[in-house]
Write an enzyme that holds these catalytic residues in place. Structure first.
Site, PDB file in Angstrom:
ATOM      1  CE  LYS A  41      40.048  44.596  41.192  1.00  0.00           C
ATOM      2  NZ  LYS A  41      40.978  45.651  41.609  1.00  0.00           N
ATOM      3  NE  ARG A 140      40.817  52.939  43.901  1.00  0.00           N
ATOM      4  CZ  ARG A 140      41.046  52.017  43.413  1.00  0.00           C
ATOM      5  NH1 ARG A 140      41.707  51.062  44.433  1.00  0.00           N
ATOM      6  NH2 ARG A 140      39.837  51.041  43.182  1.00  0.00           N
ATOM      7  CE1 TYR A 279      71.384  31.071  44.432  1.00  0.00           C
ATOM      8  CE2 TYR A 279      69.280  30.971  44.833  1.00  0.00           C
ATOM      9  CZ  TYR A 279      69.742  30.850  43.977  1.00  0.00           C
ATOM     10  OH  TYR A 279      70.050  30.194  43.308  1.00  0.00           O
ATOM     11  CG  MET A 327      62.921  33.427  39.753  1.00  0.00           C
ATOM     12  SD  MET A 327      63.930  33.748  38.147  1.00  0.00           S
ATOM     13  CE  MET A 327      64.826  35.087  38.845  1.00  0.00           C
TER      14      MET A 327
HETATM   15  C1  PLP Z   1      36.093  49.864  41.647  1.00  0.00           C
HETATM   16  C2  PLP Z   1      36.523  47.915  43.127  1.00  0.00           C
HETATM   17  N1  PLP Z   1      35.225  47.996  42.924  1.00  0.00           N
HETATM   18  C3  PLP Z   1      35.198  46.897  43.613  1.00  0.00           C
HETATM   19  C4  PLP Z   1      35.867  46.175  44.106  1.00  0.00           C
HETATM   20  C5  PLP Z   1      35.582  45.263  44.568  1.00  0.00           C
HETATM   21  O1  PLP Z   1      36.400  44.949  46.159  1.00  0.00           O
HETATM   22  P1  PLP Z   1      36.247  43.456  47.534  1.00  0.00           P
HETATM   23  O2  PLP Z   1      37.950  42.695  46.254  1.00  0.00           O
HETATM   24  O3  PLP Z   1      37.266  43.774  48.060  1.00  0.00           O
HETATM   25  O4  PLP Z   1      34.857  43.245  47.033  1.00  0.00           O
HETATM   26  C6  PLP Z   1      37.385  46.568  43.943  1.00  0.00           C
HETATM   27  C7  PLP Z   1      38.817  45.613  44.083  1.00  0.00           C
HETATM   28  O5  PLP Z   1      39.695  46.222  44.392  1.00  0.00           O
HETATM   29  C8  PLP Z   1      37.432  47.722  42.843  1.00  0.00           C
HETATM   30  O6  PLP Z   1      38.376  48.549  42.754  1.00  0.00           O
END
Ligand code: PLP
Length: 394
Positions: A41, A140, A279, A327
């Protein structure tokens, strides 16, 4: 690589050999039958999903995990139709048809979402694979108690839905060397998983809870699958995780950083003693100084909080960031870096000569965590895969 680099004033290099090494380190550590989901991700934690995803699969990842529908759809185009992709984050119901068409496995934690997903699956004409998120204390995503049972009943009652997995996420596993809360979360997860499995036909469903820290430290969290993010990229989740690993005598478990961030100096100039830089006239030369302009700023992901705090590397020397990060550029004091010219390379993260700046070090200067430092490197900067060959012919 030459073509990709031509004209780039800043770029990210991805060491695929290091990525393969890290994946293998987890493979060796994994208990029993556990599969490995590479968490790609956030543009593979800033490393570039187009480079990382195929390399992670080639190195033996079983699944890929992303956070959103948009990431899932674009990853499907990159890796083709066969690779299992799990979406860990929220997908609004309006996105369900596209998700089912692309064969994305969705994380759900809402009985009404199960109904909407089943309806989308019926319309599309293929089953939707779902992962049920169990609330165990992170508060969460996830459901527990009666709400979890209700979700399980809805899934059991919808033939368009296939239970592909059950998951939770640890709240307090990286930030501490006391893992009692994580242990309690694991127990709560296992109890929740049993409850769901009692209601839903689930022979193939995978239990998965472990992020990097859990996967490194606790084999009992590996279950059917681990979800490894940060450490796939060669970064320890935290100092506490490293300390806990040492306490467990895991000296053989070694990670290699995958990412380097580099730029070419746009300009180098001599300024007289007493000249202001940047700046707000935020730095003043105490001597005649050689100032380099680095064509990277907070837009590109070099945080403004690094102003006056960070260093870069140039010709193997540390050069302090002077004045405020702008920036799209910032200035460095190169007075002690020897003979430096415009066009020379500077290293924002990575090695130069015997010196190295780690993502952790940059995070320390910025008052944040290295997860944020790497994941916020602007996606438009080129990601250059370094060759797998031993000579790394770049
Ligand atoms: C649901 C979930 N699983 C796994 C991970 C992976 O975690 P890590 O990067 O600490 O291995 C994340 C990371 O935020 C996550 O949100």
């Amino acid at each position: 690589m030459k073509a990709l680099l031509a004209g780039a004033s800043s770029w990210v290099e991805i060491d695929l050999q290091a990525l393969g090494h890290n994946l293998e380190a987890f493979r060796t550590r994994l208990a029993g039958r556990a599969r490995l989901a590479a968490v790609v991700k956030a543009n593979a934690y800033g490393h570039g999903v187009e480079v990382v995803a195929p390399a992670a699969l080639a190195a033996g990842a079983d699944l890929l995990a992303v956070v959103s529908l948009a990431e899932g759809l674009s990853l499907r185009r990159i890796v083709g139709p066969q690779v299992p992709i799990v979406v860990l984050g929220h997908v609004p119901a309006a996105g369900f048809p596209a998700a089912v068409e692309a064969d994305l496995e969705l994380t759900i934690y809402d009985p009404d979402a199960a109904d909407a997903l089943a309806a989308a699956a019926r319309r599309v004409g293929r089953a939707a694979r779902v992962h049920v998120k169990i609330e165990t204390g992170t508060h969460r995503q996830g459901l527990a108690g009666e709400a979890l049972i209700e979700l399980a009943r809805r899934i059991a009652g919808r033939e368009e839905l296939e239970l592909a997995g059950l998951s939770t996420h640890f709240a307090d596993i990286e930030d501490t060397t006391d893992h009692d809360f994580a242990r309690r979360q694991l127990e709560a997860f296992l109890a929740g998983s049993r409850e769901v499995r009692a209601l839903v036909e689930s022979a193939a469903a995978l239990d998965h809870v472990a992020c990097s820290a859990a996967a490194i430290l606790f084999p009992e969290t590996h279950l059917d699958m681990v979800r490894v993010g940060i450490s796939l990229y060669g970064l320890w989740p935290s100092r506490e995780t490293l300390v806990s690993a040492r306490e467990r005598h895991l000296e053989d478990f070694d990670l290699q950083p995958v990412l380097s961030w580099k730029a070419r100096l746009a300009q180098v100039k001599t300024v007289p003693r007493g000249a202001w830089v940047g700046y707000g006239r935020s730095w003043r030369a105490g001597r005649e100084s050689r100032i380099g302009v680095v064509p990277v700023g907070y837009y590109e992901g070099y945080d403004r909080s690094l102003s006056g705090r960070a260093h870069v590397l140039c010709h193997g020397c540390r050069a302090p960031v002077v004045g405020r990060v702008c920036m799209n550029m910032f200035m460095v004091d190169l007075t002690d870096a020897g003979s430096v010219q415009a066009g020379d390379e500077v290293v924002l993260i990575g090695a130069s000569g015997a010196e190295r700046i780690s993502a952790e070090e940059v995070a320390g200067w910025a008052g944040t965590i290295h997860y944020e430092i790497v994941s916020r490197i602007h996606p438009a900067l080129p990601r250059i895969p370094l060759a797998l060959s031993p000579d790394r012919s770049a």
